[in-house]
Design a protein around this motif. Sequence first.
Motif, PDB file in Angstrom:
ATOM      1  N   GLY A 118       0.822  -1.213   0.000  1.00  0.00           N
ATOM      2  CA  GLY A 118       0.000   0.000   0.000  1.00  0.00           C
ATOM      3  C   GLY A 118       0.849   1.254   0.000  1.00  0.00           C
ATOM      4  N   LEU A 119       1.902   1.266   0.822  1.00  0.00           N
ATOM      5  CA  LEU A 119       2.804   2.429   0.850  1.00  0.00           C
ATOM      6  C   LEU A 119       3.527   2.607  -0.486  1.00  0.00           C
ATOM      7  N   ILE A 120       3.960   1.481  -1.081  1.00  0.00           N
ATOM      8  CA  ILE A 120       4.653   1.569  -2.369  1.00  0.00           C
ATOM      9  C   ILE A 120       3.710   2.132  -3.442  1.00  0.00           C
ATOM     10  N   THR A 121       2.447   1.721  -3.398  1.00  0.00           N
ATOM     11  CA  THR A 121       1.470   2.225  -4.369  1.00  0.00           C
ATOM     12  C   THR A 121       1.247   3.719  -4.201  1.00  0.00           C
ATOM     13  N   VAL A 122       1.142   4.157  -2.940  1.00  0.00           N
ATOM     14  CA  VAL A 122       0.965   5.587  -2.689  1.00  0.00           C
ATOM     15  C   VAL A 122       2.194   6.367  -3.161  1.00  0.00           C
ATOM     16  N   ALA A 123       3.372   5.834  -2.824  1.00  0.00           N
ATOM     17  CA  ALA A 123       4.598   6.515  -3.252  1.00  0.00           C
ATOM     18  C   ALA A 123       4.719   6.533  -4.775  1.00  0.00           C
ATOM     19  N   GLY A 124       4.346   5.402  -5.429  1.00  0.00           N
ATOM     20  CA  GLY A 124       4.413   5.343  -6.888  1.00  0.00           C
ATOM     21  C   GLY A 124       3.429   6.262  -7.564  1.00  0.00           C
ATOM     22  N   THR A 125       2.447   6.735  -6.815  1.00  0.00           N
ATOM     23  CA  THR A 125       1.480   7.681  -7.389  1.00  0.00           C
ATOM     24  C   THR A 125       1.883   9.125  -7.115  1.00  0.00           C
ATOM     25  N   VAL A 126       2.285   9.393  -5.875  1.00  0.00           N
ATOM     26  CA  VAL A 126       2.554  10.777  -5.460  1.00  0.00           C
ATOM     27  C   VAL A 126       3.870  11.277  -6.051  1.00  0.00           C
ATOM     28  N   VAL A 127       4.933  10.472  -5.973  1.00  0.00           N
ATOM     29  CA  VAL A 127       6.268  10.937  -6.385  1.00  0.00           C
ATOM     30  C   VAL A 127       6.312  11.290  -7.870  1.00  0.00           C
ATOM     31  N   PRO A 128       5.880  10.423  -8.790  1.00  0.00           N
ATOM     32  CA  PRO A 128       5.944  10.824 -10.203  1.00  0.00           C
ATOM     33  C   PRO A 128       5.132  12.076 -10.512  1.00  0.00           C
ATOM     34  N   GLU A 136      -0.315  12.171 -16.829  1.00  0.00           N
ATOM     35  CA  GLU A 136       0.078  10.824 -17.232  1.00  0.00           C
ATOM     36  C   GLU A 136       0.912  10.110 -16.167  1.00  0.00           C
ATOM     37  N   ALA A 137       1.492  10.869 -15.240  1.00  0.00           N
ATOM     38  CA  ALA A 137       2.301  10.243 -14.191  1.00  0.00           C
ATOM     39  C   ALA A 137       1.451   9.374 -13.264  1.00  0.00           C
ATOM     40  N   LEU A 138       0.133   9.643 -13.258  1.00  0.00           N
ATOM     41  CA  LEU A 138      -0.740   8.811 -12.426  1.00  0.00           C
ATOM     42  C   LEU A 138      -0.771   7.362 -12.894  1.00  0.00           C
ATOM     43  N   LEU A 139      -0.473   7.142 -14.174  1.00  0.00           N
ATOM     44  CA  LEU A 139      -0.488   5.780 -14.694  1.00  0.00           C
ATOM     45  C   LEU A 139       0.570   4.907 -14.028  1.00  0.00           C
ATOM     46  N   ILE A 140       1.632   5.540 -13.581  1.00  0.00           N
ATOM     47  CA  ILE A 140       2.672   4.767 -12.883  1.00  0.00           C
ATOM     48  C   ILE A 140       2.111   4.210 -11.565  1.00  0.00           C
ATOM     49  N   GLY A 141       1.390   5.057 -10.845  1.00  0.00           N
ATOM     50  CA  GLY A 141       0.779   4.584  -9.599  1.00  0.00           C
ATOM     51  C   GLY A 141      -0.250   3.496  -9.845  1.00  0.00           C
ATOM     52  N   GLY A 143      -0.193   1.338 -12.320  1.00  0.00           N
ATOM     53  CA  GLY A 143       0.544   0.114 -12.629  1.00  0.00           C
ATOM     54  C   GLY A 143       1.125  -0.529 -11.385  1.00  0.00           C
ATOM     55  N   VAL A 144       1.698   0.314 -10.506  1.00  0.00           N
ATOM     56  CA  VAL A 144       2.252  -0.237  -9.264  1.00  0.00           C
ATOM     57  C   VAL A 144       1.150  -0.862  -8.415  1.00  0.00           C
ATOM     58  N   GLY A 145      -0.010  -0.215  -8.387  1.00  0.00           N
ATOM     59  CA  GLY A 145      -1.117  -0.770  -7.616  1.00  0.00           C
ATOM     60  C   GLY A 145      -1.588  -2.104  -8.161  1.00  0.00           C
ATOM     61  N   LEU A 146      -1.664  -2.218  -9.512  1.00  0.00           N
ATOM     62  CA  LEU A 146      -2.085  -3.480 -10.103  1.00  0.00           C
ATOM     63  C   LEU A 146      -1.075  -4.598  -9.853  1.00  0.00           C
ATOM     64  N   VAL A 147       0.225  -4.261  -9.860  1.00  0.00           N
ATOM     65  CA  VAL A 147       1.264  -5.283  -9.695  1.00  0.00           C
ATOM     66  C   VAL A 147       1.466  -5.652  -8.229  1.00  0.00           C
ATOM     67  N   ALA A 148       1.350  -4.685  -7.312  1.00  0.00           N
ATOM     68  CA  ALA A 148       1.711  -4.935  -5.909  1.00  0.00           C
ATOM     69  C   ALA A 148       0.494  -4.999  -4.983  1.00  0.00           C
ATOM     70  N   LEU A 149      -0.299  -3.912  -4.920  1.00  0.00           N
ATOM     71  CA  LEU A 149      -1.371  -3.832  -3.925  1.00  0.00           C
ATOM     72  C   LEU A 149      -2.535  -4.764  -4.238  1.00  0.00           C
ATOM     73  N   THR A 150      -2.922  -4.866  -5.507  1.00  0.00           N
ATOM     74  CA  THR A 150      -4.088  -5.687  -5.854  1.00  0.00           C
ATOM     75  C   THR A 150      -3.905  -7.160  -5.478  1.00  0.00           C
ATOM     76  N   PRO A 151      -2.800  -7.810  -5.852  1.00  0.00           N
ATOM     77  CA  PRO A 151      -2.641  -9.213  -5.428  1.00  0.00           C
ATOM     78  C   PRO A 151      -2.520  -9.364  -3.914  1.00  0.00           C
ATOM     79  N   ALA A 152      -1.884  -8.389  -3.234  1.00  0.00           N
ATOM     80  CA  ALA A 152      -1.773  -8.476  -1.780  1.00  0.00           C
ATOM     81  C   ALA A 152      -3.156  -8.372  -1.121  1.00  0.00           C
ATOM     82  N   ALA A 153      -3.973  -7.422  -1.594  1.00  0.00           N
ATOM     83  CA  ALA A 153      -5.309  -7.271  -1.031  1.00  0.00           C
ATOM     84  C   ALA A 153      -6.176  -8.496  -1.330  1.00  0.00           C
ATOM     85  N   THR A 154      -6.034  -9.030  -2.545  1.00  0.00           N
ATOM     86  CA  THR A 154      -6.796 -10.238  -2.884  1.00  0.00           C
ATOM     87  C   THR A 154      -6.399 -11.410  -1.992  1.00  0.00           C
ATOM     88  N   GLY A 155      -5.103 -11.575  -1.788  1.00  0.00           N
ATOM     89  CA  GLY A 155      -4.637 -12.649  -0.902  1.00  0.00           C
ATOM     90  C   GLY A 155      -5.140 -12.477   0.521  1.00  0.00           C
TER      91      GLY A 155
END
Length: 416
Positions: A118-128, A136-141, A143-155
């Motif tokens: 969750g923190l990585i997703t927030v950082a990947g959204t705010v920093v870019p 367009e920098a929001l797309l990075i956040g 992508g990070v959310g789909l790769v990291a936060l979504t599978p973690a939340a699903t699990g």
Amino acid sequence: MAVRLPRPHRDDVRIALGGLLGGLLLYAVGLGVRPADEPIVLWPDSRVLLLPLVVMAGCELLRRTMPRTALLIGTVAVAADLFTRGSLATVLMFTDLIYAAVLYGRAVGARRILWLTGLITVAGTVVPVAVWRVPEALLIGVGVGLVALTPAATGWIVRNHRDTAAAERLRAEQTALLAEIDRAQAVTAERARMARELHDMVANHLSAIAIHSTAALSLDDPRTSKDALAVIRENSVEGLAEMRRLIGILRDDSGDKEPAAAPTLDGLEALTEGARTNGLDVTLDATHEARLPAPVELAAYRIVQESLTNALKHASPGRVTVTVAQLDGSLTVRVTSPYGDRDGPRAPGSGAGLVGMEERVALLDGTFEAGPENSGRTKAWTVRATLPINQRTQRDHRDLRDQPGQSTQSSHGGSE
């Protein structure tokens, strides 16, 4: 000493093979995540991306048996994949490793992974957005959310459902176990109750039969033998009637019949009169309210009945006194009989009578004592029982009996 890795689950083997074959297929058709001329691509050679792919497939073999180790190695592999043209299969297998680490890992580690992604997703959204200041920098956040936060939340969601199902299954097993224990206890209590009823109803008659038959056989007197046979016949008929009544209660499960009336304190006079017929010198002194709770009356009746049976079998010649008195919210039953050597015939005893009386008193939270005591120059055997009278039970019982159409017999109906 070589360390033996745990054997992978067969489903994990299938997932690893599927991811590896999918990545090889994408490599064969020349599909990559990034073009070779991007600045981030340090190794444009397409063959380099096979190394992170193979490592990630190997990590999938450990997703269930060693989820934390698999995620750590997979993180290194996906980081290396960032500097190649990239493989979609590698990224997908990395998301599965995150999902597996949350689902199969320890609860503490799963919670940390969820917070970290969750923190990585927030950082990947705010920093870019803060650095480049373009939408367009929001797309990075994303992508990070789909790769990291979504599978973690699903699990985490699947893990909670799994734990809830396990807890419900355990609760159901415990409920079934408690139900079985309750059933066994109910069966045991019912068997003990029926044993008390059988003993209290039949032992009195059989004891009289045994004593008078012994007298008839031992005394060569036709008159005495005739009197003994008359008593034997009377007790046989009464005992048979009691047995038939009990058998009828046991066999009748339809609930259509009115239950037979249980003994009450009103029957003490007839009980002592029967004891006199069997040869006991009995006096009765009973003072109590006309209406008491049925369990109390039944217990008091059975205690007097069993005490007279014991006096008939074991007491020395002399007077047997029965006292039933109500005082200070309790009913006291006291039976005293001569205690000592006995010259006449004696019926055998098993000790079940005292046990049954004590059980009856214990069921009503009362006190029970039985034993010899000195009374002046004579020695007596005294049975003393104190039966509490619950005021609420007494009030409910009185209301039931006072209702129109309710008879005294029906209010005492049923067995103990």
